[in-house]
Design a protein around this motif. Structure first.
Motif, PDB file in Angstrom:
ATOM      1  N   SER A   1       0.839  -1.193   0.000  1.00  0.00           N
ATOM      2  CA  SER A   1       0.000   0.000   0.000  1.00  0.00           C
ATOM      3  C   SER A   1       0.876   1.246   0.000  1.00  0.00           C
ATOM      4  CB  SER A   1      -0.940   0.009   1.202  1.00  0.00           C
ATOM      5  OG  SER A   1      -0.196   0.092   2.397  1.00  0.00           O
ATOM      6  N   LEU A   2       0.296   2.339  -0.465  1.00  0.00           N
ATOM      7  CA  LEU A   2       0.943   3.637  -0.459  1.00  0.00           C
ATOM      8  C   LEU A   2       0.015   4.633   0.217  1.00  0.00           C
ATOM      9  CD1 LEU A   2       2.134   3.809  -4.181  1.00  0.00           C
ATOM     10  CD2 LEU A   2       3.545   3.330  -2.195  1.00  0.00           C
ATOM     11  N   GLU A   3       0.564   5.503   1.061  1.00  0.00           N
ATOM     12  CA  GLU A   3      -0.225   6.555   1.682  1.00  0.00           C
ATOM     13  C   GLU A   3       0.042   7.838   0.916  1.00  0.00           C
ATOM     14  OE1 GLU A   3       0.646   6.505   5.847  1.00  0.00           O
ATOM     15  OE2 GLU A   3      -0.552   4.705   6.132  1.00  0.00           O
ATOM     16  N   LEU A   4      -1.037   8.492   0.467  1.00  0.00           N
ATOM     17  CA  LEU A   4      -0.928   9.593  -0.476  1.00  0.00           C
ATOM     18  C   LEU A   4      -1.541  10.881   0.057  1.00  0.00           C
ATOM     19  CD1 LEU A   4      -2.073   7.610  -3.637  1.00  0.00           C
ATOM     20  CD2 LEU A   4       0.268   8.044  -2.896  1.00  0.00           C
ATOM     21  N   CYS A   5      -0.911  12.009  -0.302  1.00  0.00           N
ATOM     22  CA  CYS A   5      -1.466  13.316   0.019  1.00  0.00           C
ATOM     23  C   CYS A   5      -2.639  13.598  -0.930  1.00  0.00           C
ATOM     24  CB  CYS A   5      -0.382  14.395  -0.109  1.00  0.00           C
ATOM     25  SG  CYS A   5       0.238  14.650  -1.782  1.00  0.00           S
ATOM     26  N   LYS A   6      -3.261  14.751  -0.761  1.00  0.00           N
ATOM     27  CA  LYS A   6      -4.435  15.088  -1.567  1.00  0.00           C
ATOM     28  C   LYS A   6      -4.091  15.172  -3.054  1.00  0.00           C
ATOM     29  CE  LYS A   6      -7.449  18.275  -0.194  1.00  0.00           C
ATOM     30  NZ  LYS A   6      -8.040  19.607   0.051  1.00  0.00           N
ATOM     31  N   ASP A   7      -3.004  15.860  -3.398  1.00  0.00           N
ATOM     32  CA  ASP A   7      -2.633  16.026  -4.808  1.00  0.00           C
ATOM     33  C   ASP A   7      -2.301  14.695  -5.469  1.00  0.00           C
ATOM     34  OD1 ASP A   7      -2.957  18.768  -4.585  1.00  0.00           O
ATOM     35  OD2 ASP A   7      -0.837  19.117  -4.133  1.00  0.00           O
ATOM     36  N   CYS A   8      -1.500  13.876  -4.800  1.00  0.00           N
ATOM     37  CA  CYS A   8      -1.132  12.572  -5.362  1.00  0.00           C
ATOM     38  C   CYS A   8      -2.343  11.637  -5.420  1.00  0.00           C
ATOM     39  CB  CYS A   8      -0.003  11.942  -4.552  1.00  0.00           C
ATOM     40  SG  CYS A   8       1.548  12.851  -4.677  1.00  0.00           S
ATOM     41  N   GLY A   9      -3.234  11.729  -4.436  1.00  0.00           N
ATOM     42  CA  GLY A   9      -4.449  10.915  -4.435  1.00  0.00           C
ATOM     43  C   GLY A   9      -5.373  11.263  -5.585  1.00  0.00           C
ATOM     44  N   TYR A  10      -5.552  12.567  -5.827  1.00  0.00           N
ATOM     45  CA  TYR A  10      -6.377  12.987  -6.967  1.00  0.00           C
ATOM     46  C   TYR A  10      -5.746  12.553  -8.287  1.00  0.00           C
ATOM     47  CZ  TYR A  10      -9.715  15.820  -4.354  1.00  0.00           C
ATOM     48  OH  TYR A  10     -10.710  16.241  -3.522  1.00  0.00           O
ATOM     49  N   ASN A  11      -4.434  12.653  -8.382  1.00  0.00           N
ATOM     50  CA  ASN A  11      -3.735  12.229  -9.588  1.00  0.00           C
ATOM     51  C   ASN A  11      -3.912  10.725  -9.817  1.00  0.00           C
ATOM     52  OD1 ASN A  11      -2.132  12.539 -11.870  1.00  0.00           O
ATOM     53  ND2 ASN A  11      -0.254  12.158 -10.730  1.00  0.00           N
ATOM     54  N   MET A  12      -3.765   9.936  -8.754  1.00  0.00           N
ATOM     55  CA  MET A  12      -3.949   8.488  -8.881  1.00  0.00           C
ATOM     56  C   MET A  12      -5.401   8.158  -9.220  1.00  0.00           C
ATOM     57  SD  MET A  12      -2.361   5.661  -8.990  1.00  0.00           S
ATOM     58  CE  MET A  12      -0.786   6.092  -8.317  1.00  0.00           C
ATOM     59  N   GLY A  13      -6.335   8.916  -8.704  1.00  0.00           N
ATOM     60  CA  GLY A  13      -7.741   8.721  -9.064  1.00  0.00           C
ATOM     61  C   GLY A  13      -7.983   8.980 -10.539  1.00  0.00           C
ATOM     62  N   ASP A  14      -7.322   9.998 -11.095  1.00  0.00           N
ATOM     63  CA  ASP A  14      -7.436  10.266 -12.531  1.00  0.00           C
ATOM     64  C   ASP A  14      -6.833   9.137 -13.352  1.00  0.00           C
ATOM     65  OD1 ASP A  14      -8.697  12.671 -12.060  1.00  0.00           O
ATOM     66  OD2 ASP A  14      -6.867  13.875 -12.306  1.00  0.00           O
ATOM     67  N   ILE A  15      -5.729   8.587 -12.891  1.00  0.00           N
ATOM     68  CA  ILE A  15      -5.063   7.498 -13.617  1.00  0.00           C
ATOM     69  C   ILE A  15      -5.927   6.246 -13.636  1.00  0.00           C
ATOM     70  CG2 ILE A  15      -3.096   5.904 -13.531  1.00  0.00           C
ATOM     71  CD1 ILE A  15      -1.455   8.313 -12.460  1.00  0.00           C
ATOM     72  N   THR A  16      -6.557   5.920 -12.496  1.00  0.00           N
ATOM     73  CA  THR A  16      -7.351   4.694 -12.397  1.00  0.00           C
ATOM     74  C   THR A  16      -8.835   4.906 -12.689  1.00  0.00           C
ATOM     75  OG1 THR A  16      -7.697   5.027 -10.022  1.00  0.00           O
ATOM     76  CG2 THR A  16      -5.783   3.701 -10.687  1.00  0.00           C
ATOM     77  N   ASN A  17      -9.218   6.127 -13.056  1.00  0.00           N
ATOM     78  CA  ASN A  17     -10.627   6.476 -13.303  1.00  0.00           C
ATOM     79  C   ASN A  17     -11.505   6.200 -12.093  1.00  0.00           C
ATOM     80  OD1 ASN A  17     -10.288   7.460 -15.914  1.00  0.00           O
ATOM     81  ND2 ASN A  17     -10.487   5.419 -16.805  1.00  0.00           N
ATOM     82  N   ALA A  18     -10.970   6.430 -10.893  1.00  0.00           N
ATOM     83  CA  ALA A  18     -11.728   6.247  -9.658  1.00  0.00           C
ATOM     84  C   ALA A  18     -12.342   7.585  -9.255  1.00  0.00           C
ATOM     85  CB  ALA A  18     -10.824   5.732  -8.545  1.00  0.00           C
ATOM     86  N   ASN A  19     -13.541   7.543  -8.693  1.00  0.00           N
ATOM     87  CA  ASN A  19     -14.207   8.743  -8.198  1.00  0.00           C
ATOM     88  C   ASN A  19     -13.579   9.105  -6.857  1.00  0.00           C
ATOM     89  OD1 ASN A  19     -15.918  10.847  -7.770  1.00  0.00           O
ATOM     90  ND2 ASN A  19     -17.723   9.593  -7.435  1.00  0.00           N
ATOM     91  N   VAL A  20     -12.823  10.197  -6.808  1.00  0.00           N
ATOM     92  CA  VAL A  20     -12.057  10.572  -5.626  1.00  0.00           C
ATOM     93  C   VAL A  20     -12.568  11.898  -5.085  1.00  0.00           C
ATOM     94  CG1 VAL A  20      -9.761  11.136  -4.772  1.00  0.00           C
ATOM     95  CG2 VAL A  20     -10.027   9.398  -6.519  1.00  0.00           C
ATOM     96  N   SER A  21     -12.785  11.946  -3.778  1.00  0.00           N
ATOM     97  CA  SER A  21     -13.198  13.183  -3.131  1.00  0.00           C
ATOM     98  C   SER A  21     -12.698  13.173  -1.694  1.00  0.00           C
ATOM     99  CB  SER A  21     -14.723  13.308  -3.149  1.00  0.00           C
ATOM    100  OG  SER A  21     -15.108  14.461  -2.434  1.00  0.00           O
ATOM    101  N   THR A  22     -12.312  14.351  -1.201  1.00  0.00           N
ATOM    102  CA  THR A  22     -11.874  14.458   0.189  1.00  0.00           C
ATOM    103  C   THR A  22     -12.997  14.956   1.086  1.00  0.00           C
ATOM    104  OG1 THR A  22     -11.017  16.675  -0.234  1.00  0.00           O
ATOM    105  CG2 THR A  22      -9.467  14.835  -0.402  1.00  0.00           C
ATOM    106  N   GLU A  23     -14.137  15.279   0.504  1.00  0.00           N
ATOM    107  CA  GLU A  23     -15.268  15.782   1.277  1.00  0.00           C
ATOM    108  C   GLU A  23     -16.331  14.705   1.396  1.00  0.00           C
ATOM    109  OE1 GLU A  23     -16.729  19.342  -0.477  1.00  0.00           O
ATOM    110  OE2 GLU A  23     -14.768  20.289  -0.488  1.00  0.00           O
ATOM    111  N   LYS A  24     -16.842  14.531   2.608  1.00  0.00           N
ATOM    112  CA  LYS A  24     -17.922  13.589   2.859  1.00  0.00           C
ATOM    113  C   LYS A  24     -19.061  14.323   3.547  1.00  0.00           C
ATOM    114  CE  LYS A  24     -15.853   9.787   1.617  1.00  0.00           C
ATOM    115  NZ  LYS A  24     -16.199   9.071   0.459  1.00  0.00           N
ATOM    116  N   VAL A  25     -20.280  14.152   3.063  1.00  0.00           N
ATOM    117  CA  VAL A  25     -21.456  14.742   3.695  1.00  0.00           C
ATOM    118  C   VAL A  25     -22.026  13.701   4.646  1.00  0.00           C
ATOM    119  CG1 VAL A  25     -23.750  15.695   3.309  1.00  0.00           C
ATOM    120  CG2 VAL A  25     -21.909  16.169   1.686  1.00  0.00           C
ATOM    121  N   LEU A  26     -21.969  13.991   5.936  1.00  0.00           N
ATOM    122  CA  LEU A  26     -22.468  13.059   6.931  1.00  0.00           C
ATOM    123  C   LEU A  26     -23.968  13.197   7.117  1.00  0.00           C
ATOM    124  CD1 LEU A  26     -19.654  13.379   9.601  1.00  0.00           C
ATOM    125  CD2 LEU A  26     -19.905  11.644   7.838  1.00  0.00           C
TER     126      LEU A  26
END
Length: 79
Positions: free
Chosen positions: A48-73
């Motif tokens: 596993s890799l632990e990623l910051c916001k920028d790297c996480g969004y970039n990896m989400g773009d690469i894998t076509n994953a829906n990535v968001s740092t905001e959650k509505v509770l």
């Protein structure tokens, strides 16, 4: 492409942690963990890799994953 999402699963942390990003090596808030599974079976965790916001969004773009740092509770109505 669906196998790529299974082999590289990007998950959000419930709370951020301040440490070094495994991708860009900068000390930042860590928002995501990229779980890397065996390419053939996608059932065994390889690492596993632990990623910051920028790297996480970039990896989400690469894998076509829906990535968001905001959650509505819960949503409130002030009426």
């Amino acid at each position: 492409m669906m196998e790529l999402k299974k082999a590289l699963a990007l998950e959000n942390f419930a709370q951020t942690v301040y440490r070094k990003c495994d991708c860009c090596k900068r000390v930042r808030d860590i928002y995501f963990r990229l779980n890397i599974r065996d390419a053939k079976s996608t059932s065994m965790l390889v690492g596993s890799l632990e990623l910051c916001k920028d790297c996480g969004y970039n990896m989400g773009d690469i894998t076509n994953a829906n990535v968001s740092t905001e959650k509505v509770l819960e949503e409130f109505n002030f009426e």
